[in-house]
Motif scaffolding. Structure first.
Motif, short mmCIF file in Angstrom:
data_model
loop_
_atom_site.label_atom_id
_atom_site.label_comp_id
_atom_site.label_asym_id
_atom_site.label_seq_id
_atom_site.Cartn_x
_atom_site.Cartn_y
_atom_site.Cartn_z
N ALA A 1 0.95 -1.18 0.11
CA ALA A 1 -0.08 0.03 -0.05
C ALA A 1 0.91 1.27 -0.07
CB ALA A 1 -0.97 0.08 1.22
N ALA A 2 1.87 1.23 0.84
CA ALA A 2 2.77 2.30 0.77
C ALA A 2 3.54 2.56 -0.39
CB ALA A 2 3.87 2.37 1.93
N VAL A 3 3.96 1.60 -1.18
CA VAL A 3 5.02 1.75 -2.35
C VAL A 3 3.78 2.08 -3.16
CG1 VAL A 3 5.72 0.25 -4.06
CG2 VAL A 3 6.21 -0.30 -1.64
N ARG A 4 2.29 1.91 -3.38
CA ARG A 4 1.76 2.37 -4.35
C ARG A 4 1.56 3.55 -4.25
NH1 ARG A 4 -1.42 -2.26 -6.37
NH2 ARG A 4 -1.06 -4.22 -5.18
N GLU A 5 1.80 4.30 -3.16
CA GLU A 5 1.73 5.68 -3.02
C GLU A 5 2.69 6.71 -3.91
OE1 GLU A 5 0.49 7.60 0.65
OE2 GLU A 5 -0.63 5.92 1.26
N TRP A 6 3.73 5.90 -4.21
CA TRP A 6 4.76 6.48 -4.91
C TRP A 6 4.97 5.66 -6.25
CZ3 TRP A 6 9.11 3.11 -5.14
CH2 TRP A 6 9.33 2.53 -3.92
N GLY A 7 3.93 5.16 -6.79
CA GLY A 7 3.96 4.21 -7.93
C GLY A 7 4.42 4.84 -9.03
N HIS A 8 4.45 6.02 -9.05
CA HIS A 8 4.73 6.81 -10.30
C HIS A 8 6.15 6.79 -10.44
CE1 HIS A 8 4.38 9.58 -7.09
NE2 HIS A 8 5.41 10.66 -7.68
N VAL A 9 7.01 6.57 -9.72
CA VAL A 9 8.56 6.87 -9.86
C VAL A 9 9.26 5.76 -9.86
CG1 VAL A 9 8.44 9.14 -8.87
CG2 VAL A 9 8.28 7.35 -7.16
N ARG A 10 10.48 5.73 -10.38
CA ARG A 10 11.28 4.30 -10.50
C ARG A 10 12.23 4.37 -9.48
NH1 ARG A 10 10.87 1.84 -15.04
NH2 ARG A 10 9.79 3.63 -16.17
N LEU A 11 12.57 3.00 -9.13
CA LEU A 11 13.58 2.70 -8.31
C LEU A 11 14.98 2.91 -8.80
CD1 LEU A 11 10.87 0.71 -7.35
CD2 LEU A 11 12.36 0.20 -5.48
N SER B 1 6.37 -2.49 9.41
CA SER B 1 5.45 -1.45 9.24
C SER B 1 6.16 -0.22 8.34
CB SER B 1 4.48 -1.10 10.25
OG SER B 1 5.22 -0.59 11.47
N GLY B 2 7.22 -0.18 8.38
CA GLY B 2 8.02 0.97 7.91
C GLY B 2 7.56 2.12 8.53
N THR B 3 8.01 3.39 7.78
CA THR B 3 7.86 4.62 8.36
C THR B 3 7.19 5.79 7.34
OG1 THR B 3 10.11 5.14 7.35
CG2 THR B 3 10.27 4.48 9.46
N TRP B 4 6.54 5.15 6.18
CA TRP B 4 5.95 5.96 5.25
C TRP B 4 5.08 7.01 5.84
CZ3 TRP B 4 6.92 7.70 0.80
CH2 TRP B 4 5.88 8.20 -0.33
N THR B 5 4.21 6.47 6.81
CA THR B 5 3.15 7.26 7.39
C THR B 5 3.41 8.33 8.21
OG1 THR B 5 2.65 5.84 9.20
CG2 THR B 5 1.36 5.53 7.12
N THR B 6 4.81 8.55 8.61
CA THR B 6 5.23 9.59 9.73
C THR B 6 6.38 10.45 9.12
OG1 THR B 6 6.44 7.78 10.56
CG2 THR B 6 4.35 8.38 11.77
N PRO B 7 6.09 11.29 8.00
CA PRO B 7 7.25 12.05 7.56
C PRO B 7 7.65 13.05 8.50
CG PRO B 7 5.02 12.87 6.46
CD PRO B 7 4.85 11.55 7.46
N PRO C 1 9.80 6.51 12.72
CA PRO C 1 9.26 5.37 13.11
C PRO C 1 8.01 5.87 14.07
CG PRO C 1 11.03 5.40 14.34
CD PRO C 1 11.13 6.56 13.32
N ASP C 2 6.80 4.97 14.12
CA ASP C 2 5.89 5.14 14.79
C ASP C 2 5.98 3.97 15.76
OD1 ASP C 2 3.39 5.31 16.32
OD2 ASP C 2 2.37 4.88 14.66
N HIS C 3 6.39 4.18 17.31
CA HIS C 3 6.33 3.14 17.88
C HIS C 3 5.16 3.15 19.15
CE1 HIS C 3 10.87 3.38 17.28
NE2 HIS C 3 10.52 2.45 16.86
N GLY D 1 15.11 9.13 3.13
CA GLY D 1 14.82 7.74 3.39
C GLY D 1 13.53 7.34 3.32
N LEU D 2 13.22 7.07 2.09
CA LEU D 2 12.05 6.15 1.56
C LEU D 2 12.80 4.94 1.53
CD1 LEU D 2 10.22 8.05 -1.42
CD2 LEU D 2 9.71 7.65 1.01
N PHE D 3 11.88 3.95 1.31
CA PHE D 3 12.26 2.36 1.22
C PHE D 3 13.24 2.21 0.21
CE2 PHE D 3 12.13 -1.92 0.61
CZ PHE D 3 12.07 -2.54 1.79
N ASP D 4 13.04 1.87 -0.86
CA ASP D 4 14.06 2.07 -1.92
C ASP D 4 13.59 3.34 -3.03
OD1 ASP D 4 16.06 0.32 -3.50
OD2 ASP D 4 14.94 -0.92 -2.19
N GLN D 5 14.12 4.46 -2.13
CA GLN D 5 13.46 5.76 -2.67
C GLN D 5 12.95 5.95 -4.19
OE1 GLN D 5 14.90 8.26 0.14
NE2 GLN D 5 13.80 10.12 -0.39
N PRO D 6 12.00 6.72 -4.42
CA PRO D 6 11.59 6.73 -5.77
C PRO D 6 12.57 7.71 -6.53
CG PRO D 6 9.71 7.33 -4.47
CD PRO D 6 11.00 7.07 -3.59
#
Length: 431
Positions: A43-53, A154-160, A312-314, A417-422
């Motif tokens: 779901a998080a990856v899809r939010e930056w689906g327009h960009v290339r790794l 759960s990653g960190t995408w939701t907490t910029p 991160p959200d702990h 710091g994206l996962f495999d950033q766009p």
């Protein structure tokens, strides 16, 4: 150990590392439940689906996952190609989740985890108790799940992180939230293109996400007169500012830095160095100004894009006994290996269960979440983490301690710091 309890291992997040963890656990014969808050895998990856790794397919497919997928008729993508986020989700993550079947539960949010009948204060009998997991589904229904172990991917995408240089929101940042974005713009979306076309936009940040935004907006400026970017970065510009360039063994990432450099050199972006934002103000003409702690102002702004990292959200782990580094909010044993003041993606040593353990036995933070606020994460690193953790939970401590990963030498790897950033349209992405 988990294989003897009769209870599943809980994996939080059906992203790349969470699904790889599930595949590894299945390979080990362990029961697993994956709780995914989104409606689909990645779901998080899809939010930056327009960009290339900037990583190729060969670096983005976990071996155990590929083994699980092969009997389904799945076709492995070209190992040398660079997928977009959407490609990654649709061609790998969703098929993998489908192969895992009803082990993956969508629209299911973890709201709390504890030892059954024990809050974090109680010592007596703690280690013998399973974990009780509080879950909420999309309709608001609450559920409870007993688990033998917890793998939080759960990653960190939701907490910029905010624009404020002190780690807190700048004054006025919340007030003017409608004109501030924390994501790389998707200029294939007509609404987003209209938002930035012909506008003066500030980009705050100095990592790969910022590079991507600079390159993306520079492309827009070539087609839309009046489009200009003000780049506010807290450090100065030096030889390492734009990354490893042609020396980077991840070529697409090197190209990303060079594209950002070209945006500045071509006049499409103006750099403000040493700019530590403290306030966002509305000016008399209805536009915005970004104000630094030394009084320097970036005026006449229409939009602001904040790309200062993720954190991160702990909160839902508050009843567990975690040992986190006081700076990075990463597992304490891992933090020295990933300190961004010392390490890039390629200089981080492969690591596993031994570095990811906490005083609460059976709890592991993996993937981008394990890095806390450090931005230098690679998918390959996450896959090695969960290989080791799954082996540990299965009681195979020799395999858990073994290193089965060699990372490329990657030059300088700054990053927000994206996962495999766009990455920009030129190709490539970040850690």
């Amino acid at each position: 150990m988990s294989e003897s309890t009769g209870l599943p291992v809980l994996v939080i997040g059906a992203g790349p590392v969470g699904l790889a963890a599930a595949a590894r656990l299945v390979e080990r014969g362990l029961d697993v439940v994956v709780a995914e808050s989104g409606a689909a895998a990645g779901a998080a990856v899809r939010e930056w689906g327009h960009v290339r790794l900037f990583s190729t397919w060969s670096e983005l497919v976990d071996p155990a996952a590929a083994k699980l997928l092969t009997p389904t008729g799945w076709t492995s993508p070209d190992p040398d190609a660079y997928p977009t986020g959407a490609d990654w989700a649709e061609r790998y993550l969703q098929p993998l989740a489908d192969a895992l079947g009803d082990r993956v539960r969508y629209r299911t949010t973890v709201t709390g985890i504890a030892r059954t009948g024990r809050d974090r204060v109680v010592d007596s009998g703690r280690a013998e108790q399973p974990f009780t997991v509080h879950l909420t589904t999309a309709d608001g229904t609450e559920h409870r799940l007993a688990a033998s172990a917890v793998i939080d991917a759960s990653g960190t995408w939701t907490t910029p992180s905010p624009a404020g240089a002190d780690g807190l929101p700048a004054l006025g940042e919340k007030t003017h939230a409608a004109r501030i974005a924390y994501r790389i713009p998707d200029l294939n979306d007509p609404a987003q293109q209209a938002r930035y076309a012909g506008k003066r936009t500030a980009v705050v940040g100095s990592g790969a996400s910022a590079f991507t935004a600079l390159a993306t907006l520079a492309d827009l400026a070539k087609a839309e007169p009046g489009t200009h970017t003000v780049w506010a970065l807290r450090r100065g510009i030096s030889g390492s500012t734009f990354g490893g360039g042609t020396a980077d063994q991840l070529p697409a990432r090197g190209a990303l830095g060079l594209a950002a450099k070209a945006a500045v050199a071509g006049g499409h972006a103006t750099a403000l160095t040493g700019f530590r934002a403290t306030a966002v103000e509305r000016t008399a003409d209805g536009r915005l100004a970004l104000v630094a702690d030394n009084g320097v102002r970036a005026d006449a702004l229409d939009e602001i894009i904040v790309l200062t990292g993720l954190r991160p959200d702990h909160s839902f782990l508050s009843e567990l006994r975690l040992h986190l580094d006081e700076r990075l909010q990463a597992p304490a044993a891992l933090a020295p290996l990933i300190d961004p003041n010392q390490h890039s993606c390629g200089s981080v040593e492969p690591h596993g269960a031994a570095q990811l353990t906490h005083p609460e036995e059976g709890v592991f933070l993996v993937g981008q979440k394990s890095y806390g606020r450090a931005p230098t994460f690679l998918a390959l690193t996450g896959y090695e983490q969960v290989r080791s953790v799954a082996a540990h939970l299965a009681g195979d401590h020799e395999a858990a301690a073994r290193v089965e990963l060699t990372l490329p030498e990657t030059g300088v790897c700054g990053g927000a710091g994206l996962f495999d950033q766009p990455a920009p349209t030129a190709g490539g992405g970040c850690c």
